[in-house]
Scaffold this motif. Structure first.
Motif, PDB file in Angstrom:
ATOM      1  N   UNK A   1       0.834  -1.198   0.000  1.00  0.00           N
ATOM      2  CA  UNK A   1       0.000   0.000   0.000  1.00  0.00           C
ATOM      3  C   UNK A   1       0.865   1.243   0.000  1.00  0.00           C
ATOM      4  N   UNK A   2       0.418   2.267  -0.650  1.00  0.00           N
ATOM      5  CA  UNK A   2       1.180   3.527  -0.588  1.00  0.00           C
ATOM      6  C   UNK A   2       1.244   4.025   0.858  1.00  0.00           C
TER       7      UNK A   2
ATOM      8  N   UNK B   1     -12.347  -1.607  -5.795  1.00  0.00           N
ATOM      9  CA  UNK B   1     -13.539  -0.768  -5.918  1.00  0.00           C
ATOM     10  C   UNK B   1     -13.782   0.076  -4.683  1.00  0.00           C
ATOM     11  N   UNK B   2     -13.274  -0.355  -3.547  1.00  0.00           N
ATOM     12  CA  UNK B   2     -13.681   0.352  -2.333  1.00  0.00           C
ATOM     13  C   UNK B   2     -12.522   0.982  -1.594  1.00  0.00           C
ATOM     14  N   UNK B   3     -11.371   1.052  -2.254  1.00  0.00           N
ATOM     15  CA  UNK B   3     -10.202   1.466  -1.481  1.00  0.00           C
ATOM     16  C   UNK B   3     -10.237   2.912  -1.039  1.00  0.00           C
TER      17      UNK B   3
ATOM     18  N   UNK C   1      -3.130   3.628  -9.091  1.00  0.00           N
ATOM     19  CA  UNK C   1      -4.400   3.021  -8.689  1.00  0.00           C
ATOM     20  C   UNK C   1      -4.646   2.945  -7.192  1.00  0.00           C
ATOM     21  N   UNK C   2      -3.616   2.636  -6.426  1.00  0.00           N
ATOM     22  CA  UNK C   2      -3.876   2.446  -5.006  1.00  0.00           C
ATOM     23  C   UNK C   2      -3.749   3.717  -4.182  1.00  0.00           C
TER      24      UNK C   2
ATOM     25  N   UNK D   1      -8.204  -0.649 -13.660  1.00  0.00           N
ATOM     26  CA  UNK D   1      -7.488  -0.351 -12.419  1.00  0.00           C
ATOM     27  C   UNK D   1      -8.308   0.557 -11.508  1.00  0.00           C
ATOM     28  N   UNK D   2      -9.396   1.100 -12.027  1.00  0.00           N
ATOM     29  CA  UNK D   2     -10.252   1.965 -11.214  1.00  0.00           C
ATOM     30  C   UNK D   2     -11.412   1.187 -10.602  1.00  0.00           C
TER      31      UNK D   2
END
Lengths: 245, 121, 315
Positions: B90-91, B109-111, C22-23, C88-89
């Protein structure tokens, strides 16, 4: 001798050209984007091969002709492609099975032709062999996938086999001009069948018992499909003759 | 806070009744899995992430990677891995805001959902 | 951390030209905007295969056929890169395609115009791809990492698309009377729709430039459109053809070409589904998808079988 070489080269050109034309009908209409791209790649490879053969044939003919004259200005009765290549796509099952039949044949043929004593023919065969190796793997995997996939895909493969089988024999029944290839067609046929049997066993598809094969394509007597294909294919050149494009 | 985007650019036609909405539908049953593609373009180089594609199995994924990402160059080496088996870090700066298990990079989808206490603010 | 702080960090990254991955945390509206734009872009590539696909079987020479096939195949590849970027979204390709097939998602309106002659292949390459390229070059620097990377790859491959279109027209423009007429006719039909590709006038967009602020977009519709007009107005001289706009004129003060009014009523109607080919395009996509259903299902079942057999063998 010389005219046989021309006829043989044109036959190789026509078969690859017509199959390219058929496969290109999938472009933009494939079952999934990735496979749309794959079949278009094969179409492009075959088109490239046909251009090499046409250009070589044109150079052998020693007059003002060129690849486009040969492709666009000859009539249905002058086309020498295999009947197999002009059959309609019908569905993905027909398309991949036909591609397998053809690619397996082409693979075995080019393997020998790359050693032909005509250096140009040998060079084109050697270059095409790399592409054909890929087509063979791609189509073989699809035959297995569909033959051993779902109930529906299995049924469709049986139907495709039934429709296309009668056009496979022509590949191995040599016309006089093909003697120049130096190929032992009987041995070629046996090798082809041996490969086919292995694949079809894995794909759970039986080989039809019928061994009465349709012939005539290589000498210009085609099925009804080719006329329509050429009508479309040659439309521009026929409507606007003697133009640069 | 919400932004309303009404600017119409090429490829970005108005929202009402258009665009890819985000309400989830039933996932189509015939969906092929997603694969990540890594390509070594030359001997001596590392495999590098090239992109992703959908394929039913590994053989198909490799062949297709060749069609799509290399235009079939000779001598390249291709790795494919199903995206669900790829795990990612994770960033840093958002560390505290993520569920630790949300480490599949193929789909998140929910991050962006914040913990409840933050959502209340 | 407060949402406001998150947004501050996010905007700060954008301002410092750091790509969003993405993250990374991102505002919901940023995600939605990107998802909508990338998926529409992907759909445009895929639907864009159809008008050109019309002419594969009738291409006038083997060389042109090879170029056309390669170009359309590229578009398929570009669609694929873009779908991957959109995935990626958090939205799967199948979901995006469902939206396209149901008519919910949009694609570039230009592809709802018919391709009626061989010259259209040239005009589409020159004008439509020319317009798209201006947009895409800008998007290579867009702030969302996967989108920017897809665009870099696409721009690299697309460089030949516009050229081949112009080259095809150039041959026609130097050809027979019929060929010249064909060339002019195609330009007449594709010119205005190409201008519409850039979207409505900036003055009609009421919103603050959120997309500009987020660096999803870096130029306005009008800036890009003007850039396009200036480019084409010069290039057409080489063809010896004319653009169908009597108001087109060099403006020395602005250092740009002035041009006539765009028919926005037509634009909105085509967007809404009233274009000449909206129904055919969607029908073609639906047909391909429906007829491919059993193929996709069979491949999936086969893959499962193979996995199970491998397990059995291992056991």
């Amino acid at each position: 001798m010389h005219s046989s070489l021309i006829d043989y080269t044109i036959h190789l050109a026509d078969s690859t050209h017509i199959l390219s034309q058929r496969n290109s009908e999938w472009c933009g209409h494939g079952p999934i984007l990735e496979q749309d791209i794959a079949i278009t790649n094969i179409s492009l490879d075959l088109l490239g091969q046909s251009r090499n053969f046409y250009q070589y044939a044109a150079s052998l003919m020693n007059n003002d002709t060129n690849e486009d004259q040969l492709a666009y200005m000859r009539s249905e009765r002058e086309y020498k492609n295999l009947l197999l290549t002009e059959q309609p796509n019908t569905d993905w099952a027909h398309t991949v099975l036909r591609q397998y039949f053809f690619s397996q044949f082409q693979f075995l043929l080019f393997e020998q032709l790359q050693n032909h004593n005509d250096p140009q023919l040998a060079a084109i065969a050697a270059k095409s062999l790399k592409e054909t190796t890929y087509h063979l793997r791609w189509s073989g995997e699809w035959v297995i996938r569909l033959g051993d996939g779902s109930e529906e895909s299995h049924q469709r493969m049986i139907v495709a086999m039934d429709a296309l089988w009668a056009y496979t024999g022509e590949m191995f029944i040599a016309t006089p001009y093909e003697l120049i290839s130096g190929i032992d067609f009987k041995a070629l046929n046996e090798n082809w069948l041996a490969k086919l049997q292995l694949l079809l066993a894995e794909a759970r598809i039986p080989i039809p018992e019928n061994t009465y094969f349709q012939t005539g394509g290589k000498t210009g007597t085609h099925t009804e499909h080719l006329g329509f294909m050429l009508t479309e294919l040659q439309y521009m050149q026929r409507t606007y003759p003697n133009c640069e494009w | 806070m919400s932004f309303q985007i009404i600017k119409h650019y090429y490829g970005d036609i108005p929202e009402e009744n258009s665009g890819s909405g985000i309400e989830k539908k039933e996932v189509v049953k015939t969906a092929w899995p997603l694969w990540e593609v890594f390509i070594r373009s030359k001997q001596g180089l590392d495999h590098k992430h090239a992109g992703s594609l959908h394929a039913a199995d590994a053989a198909m994924a490799i062949e297709n990677a060749r069609d799509v990402y290399t235009r079939r160059m000779e001598g390249v080496s291709i790795w494919v891995v199903e995206s669900i088996y790829l795990h990612a870090s994770n960033p840093d700066e958002a560390e505290s805001l993520y569920e630790p298990a949300n480490d599949k990079i193929y789909r998140h989808p929910t991050f962006y959902q914040l913990p409840d206490e933050v959502n209340h603010m | 951390m407060l949402v406001q702080d998150m947004e501050q960090i996010f905007q700060d990254k954008i301002d410092r030209e750091i790509k969003i991955e993405p993250k990374d945390w991102m505002p919901e509206a940023y995600r939605k905007t990107n998802l909508r734009q990338i998926s529409q872009h992907a759909h445009s590539e895929v639907v864009g295969m159809l008008p050109e696909g019309n002419w594969i079987s009738r291409a006038p020479s083997l060389k042109r056929k090879a170029i056309l096939l390669a170009k359309i195949q590229d578009e398929g590849g570009h669609g694929l890169y873009l779908y991957s970027a959109a995935e990626t979204l958090g939205f799967s390709r199948d979901e995006m395609i469902n939206d396209l097939l149901s008519g919910k998602a949009k694609y570039s309106s230009i592809f709802n115009y018919p391709s009626l002659s061989w010259a259209d292949m040239g005009a589409v390459g020159w004008l439509v791809d020319g317009a798209a390229i201006l947009n895409q070059v800008m998007l290579c620097r867009t702030s969302y990492g996967p989108y920017a990377r897809a665009m870099v790859r696409i721009c690299k491959e697309e460089s030949f698309h516009q050229r081949q279109g112009f080259d095809a027209l150039l041959v026609l423009s130097r050809g027979s009377k019929e060929q010249k007429a064909m060339c002019q006719d195609a330009i007449n039909r594709w010119w205005w729709p190409s201008l519409m590709m850039f979207g409505p006038k900036d003055s009609e967009s009421t919103n603050s430039d959120q997309s500009m602020k987020w660096k999803i977009k870096r130029k306005t519709n009008d800036e890009l459109r003007q850039q396009f007009v200036d480019m084409i107005a010069e290039q057409i001289k080489t063809l010896g053809m004319v653009l169908p706009d009597p108001a087109l004129k060099w403006n020395e003060a602005r250092k740009h070409y002035d041009f006539g009014a765009i028919n926005w009523e037509e634009f909105w109607n085509v967007v809404k589904g009233n274009g000449p080919c909206n129904k055919q395009r969607l029908a073609a996509r639906n047909k391909a998808h429906d007829e491919g259903d059993w193929v996709r299902e069979a491949a999936k079942q086969y893959a499962e079988k193979k996995r199970n057999r491998a397990k059995e063998q291992a056991a």
